[in-house]
Scaffold this active site. Structure first.
Site, PDB file in Angstrom:
ATOM      1  N   GLU A  79      -5.030  -8.672   0.570  1.00  0.00           N
ATOM      2  CA  GLU A  79      -5.689  -8.379   1.854  1.00  0.00           C
ATOM      3  C   GLU A  79      -7.156  -8.101   1.578  1.00  0.00           C
ATOM      4  O   GLU A  79      -7.493  -7.417   0.602  1.00  0.00           O
ATOM      5  CB  GLU A  79      -5.145  -7.116   2.540  1.00  0.00           C
ATOM      6  N   GLU A 125       0.807  -1.230   0.000  1.00  0.00           N
ATOM      7  CA  GLU A 125       0.000   0.000   0.000  1.00  0.00           C
ATOM      8  C   GLU A 125       0.835   1.273   0.000  1.00  0.00           C
ATOM      9  O   GLU A 125       0.704   2.125   0.888  1.00  0.00           O
ATOM     10  CB  GLU A 125      -0.947   0.026   1.207  1.00  0.00           C
TER      11      GLU A 125
HETATM   12  C1  BG6 Z   1      -4.228  -2.312   5.344  1.00  0.00           C
HETATM   13  C2  BG6 Z   1      -2.832  -2.481   5.833  1.00  0.00           C
HETATM   14  O1  BG6 Z   1      -4.389  -0.966   5.032  1.00  0.00           O
HETATM   15  O2  BG6 Z   1      -5.299  -2.539   6.204  1.00  0.00           O
HETATM   16  C3  BG6 Z   1      -2.713  -3.189   7.167  1.00  0.00           C
HETATM   17  O3  BG6 Z   1      -1.991  -3.076   4.884  1.00  0.00           O
HETATM   18  C4  BG6 Z   1      -3.855  -2.782   8.082  1.00  0.00           C
HETATM   19  O4  BG6 Z   1      -1.456  -2.899   7.702  1.00  0.00           O
HETATM   20  C5  BG6 Z   1      -5.158  -3.226   7.431  1.00  0.00           C
HETATM   21  O5  BG6 Z   1      -3.722  -3.244   9.381  1.00  0.00           O
HETATM   22  C6  BG6 Z   1      -6.412  -2.947   8.249  1.00  0.00           C
HETATM   23  O6  BG6 Z   1      -6.506  -1.584   8.537  1.00  0.00           O
HETATM   24  P1  BG6 Z   1      -6.506  -1.024  10.019  1.00  0.00           P
HETATM   25  O7  BG6 Z   1      -6.108   0.393   9.886  1.00  0.00           O
HETATM   26  O8  BG6 Z   1      -7.895  -1.201  10.541  1.00  0.00           O
HETATM   27  O9  BG6 Z   1      -5.504  -1.839  10.783  1.00  0.00           O
END
Ligand code: BG6
Length: 472
Positions: free
Chosen positions: A367, A168
């Site tokens: 993800e 990201e």
């Molecule tokens: C993504 C990232 O943006 O989302 C992760 O690659 C992150 O590092 C995940 O933890 C979930 O987002 P958040 O901000 O709720 O942890």
């Protein structure tokens, strides 16, 4: 009608994670920017929980790999922390303890038959490089990153099939320079943010070029957070706003990664406004020829955009918001704990965009996931967490993904976020995302209902579902 939603053979099933969010800081000689943020402003973090212990993966990795195996994973992504592996950033000298730790991770994954995807940067710039050089604003930092990557490839190059340069990357300028929700928490630094976009693209290309020159046997890609920008209406103003948003937030990394060029229209606007990045022809040539072997897509939510009603507010200092405004679409589904809209069809739109506009390059979902605050409320007497909301979220996204695969999109895997509950950038452990619960006091692990569901899914390479009933 319910039907079996089936995935291709040898599909990668697993989850993603990152070094800074799981390991804990044991034995690390340097702080990364997220460590620095917590150490200087712990009050910015939910319950003031920081990354020093995190999910203790530094010690618990043998148990964690065994649990991942138990719930059906054939693959897992984590990242190598620059601030752990490298002792001296200028020379690229390796820290022997750091090197030993990542070798143990690789060995443990192998022992469990889990394909490891290793990422090189997950928001974790060493803090000293921000202090000394201004971080990703500096091309010297780009070259230091290449030294770090070289150390990784020399140590582990041939043991790893899938490498990625960045996770990201757009979040770095967006959160760190434009809107201030990640360290160094700058706001309104539009011009600097544009240079950061360019420099990170350059860093990724330089690392890809280095990887190729070393004749290693794996593949190298990048992981992008794609947030399709849907316009409020078909008016020309709203369409222009969504096109600008697409170009800035998605395609400023997607186009160079796959086509080796920056989006033309974006470059024209930035040039006209006097905020175009500083580049050389030699760098642009290198970006042109150093494109990725494959793409990872993190998808959580779309962007809803409309024309900006008050562009004048964003001219001095220059901010991209003069060209668009985000809004919350009435009646949309929301995960209110995270403030993110739930819109599963976007995963299909992304898949078809890659198929139709990016040469149908091999790609995977790197993800996708959902967490809520107070997940403990779903715990049974024995602590077993019945997280049906997460299972529903996954099913719906996977059904849309499979539809795109059936229509020819070249997707080779699906990684959830995440395997076991982990630390997040300022939400800390507020919203739990894991298939495996982590008790922060004891560091004990317990598989949630979704973990057993994932095991079934991976065993059957699919699940029974009726997507039509769900279509909004
Ligand atoms: C993504 C990232 O943006 O989302 C992760 O690659 C992150 O590092 C995940 O933890 C979930 O987002 P958040 O901000 O709720 O942890």
């Amino acid at each position: 009608m319910e039907k079996f939603v089936e995935f291709p053979e040898n599909f990668l099933w697993g989850a993603a994670s990152s070094g800074p969010q799981t390991e804990g800081n044991y034995g690390k000689a340097h702080e990364n920017v997220m460590d620095r943020w917590f150490h200087t402003k712990p009050e910015d973090f939910f319950d003031q929980v920081g990354p020093d212990i995190a999910s203790d993966f530094y010690h618990t990795y043998p148990e964690d790999f065994a649990l991942m195996k138990k719930i059906g994973f054939n693959s897992f992504r984590t990242s190598i922390q620059w601030s752990r592996l490298i002792k001296d950033f200028e020379t690229g000298e390796v820290d022997p303890d750091g090197a030993k730790f990542y070798q143990s991770i690789i060995d443990e994954a192998k022992k469990n038959n889990i394909t490891l995807i290793l990422n090189l940067h997950h928001f974790d710039l060493p803090a000293e490089l921000l202090d000394e050089y201004g971080g990703w604003e500096s091309k010297h930092v780009v070259d230091l990153f290449v030294k770090f990557a070289k150390a990784c490839f020399e140590l582990y190059g041939n043991q790893i099939e899938y490498w990625t340069t960045f996770n990201e990357p757009m979040v770095i300028p967006e959160a760190g320079y434009l809107y201030g929700f990640h360290y160094p928490n700058y706001k309104g630094k539009g011009k600097e943010a544009m240079q950061v976009i360019y420099n990170i693209n350059l860093a990724s290309a330089k690392v890809i070029s280095l990887y190729r020159s070393m004749n290693l046997k794996g593949k190298i890609g990048i992981i992008l957070n794609l947030t399709p920008a849907y316009p409020r209406s078909n008016s020309q103003e709203d369409l222009d706003a969504s096109e600008f948003t697409e170009n800035l937030f998605n395609r400023s990394f997607l186009e160079p990664a796959i086509k080796g060029e920056f989006p033309k229209k974006l470059v024209e606007v930035l040039d006209k406004d006097g905020v175009l990045w500083e580049s050389s022809q030699a760098e642009l040539d290198l970006i042109k020829k150093s494109t990725v072997d494959y793409l990872g897509v993190n998808y959580y939510h779309p962007k809803r955009v409309k024309a900006q009603d008050h562009p004048e507010q964003f001219k001095e200092p220059w901010m991209p918001d003069q060209y668009f405004e985000e809004y919350e679409m009435p009646n949309c589904r929301m995960n209110k704990y995270r403030g993110w809209e739930i819109y599963p069809k976007a995963i299909y739109d992304i898949a078809m965009d890659i198929k139709n506009n990016y040469g149908n390059i091999p790609w995977y979902i790197s993800e996708n996931g959902m967490g809520v605050e107070g997940e403990q409320r779903f715990a049974q007497v024995d602590g077993f967490i019945e997280d049906d909301y997460r299972i529903d979220f996954y099913k719906e996204h996977l059904a849309w993904l499979q539809k795109a695969i059936k229509e020819g999109s070249n997707c080779f895997g699906y990684h959830a976020w995440t395997a076991f509950d982990c630390w997040s950038w300022n939400n800390a452990y507020k919203n739990r995302y894991g298939f495996i619960a982590v008790d922060l006091k004891t560091q004990q692990r317990k598989i949630k209902k979704s973990g057993y569901w994932y095991l079934d899914l991976t065993k059957n390479n699919g699940f029974v579902y009726d997507l039509e009933q769900k279509v909004e």
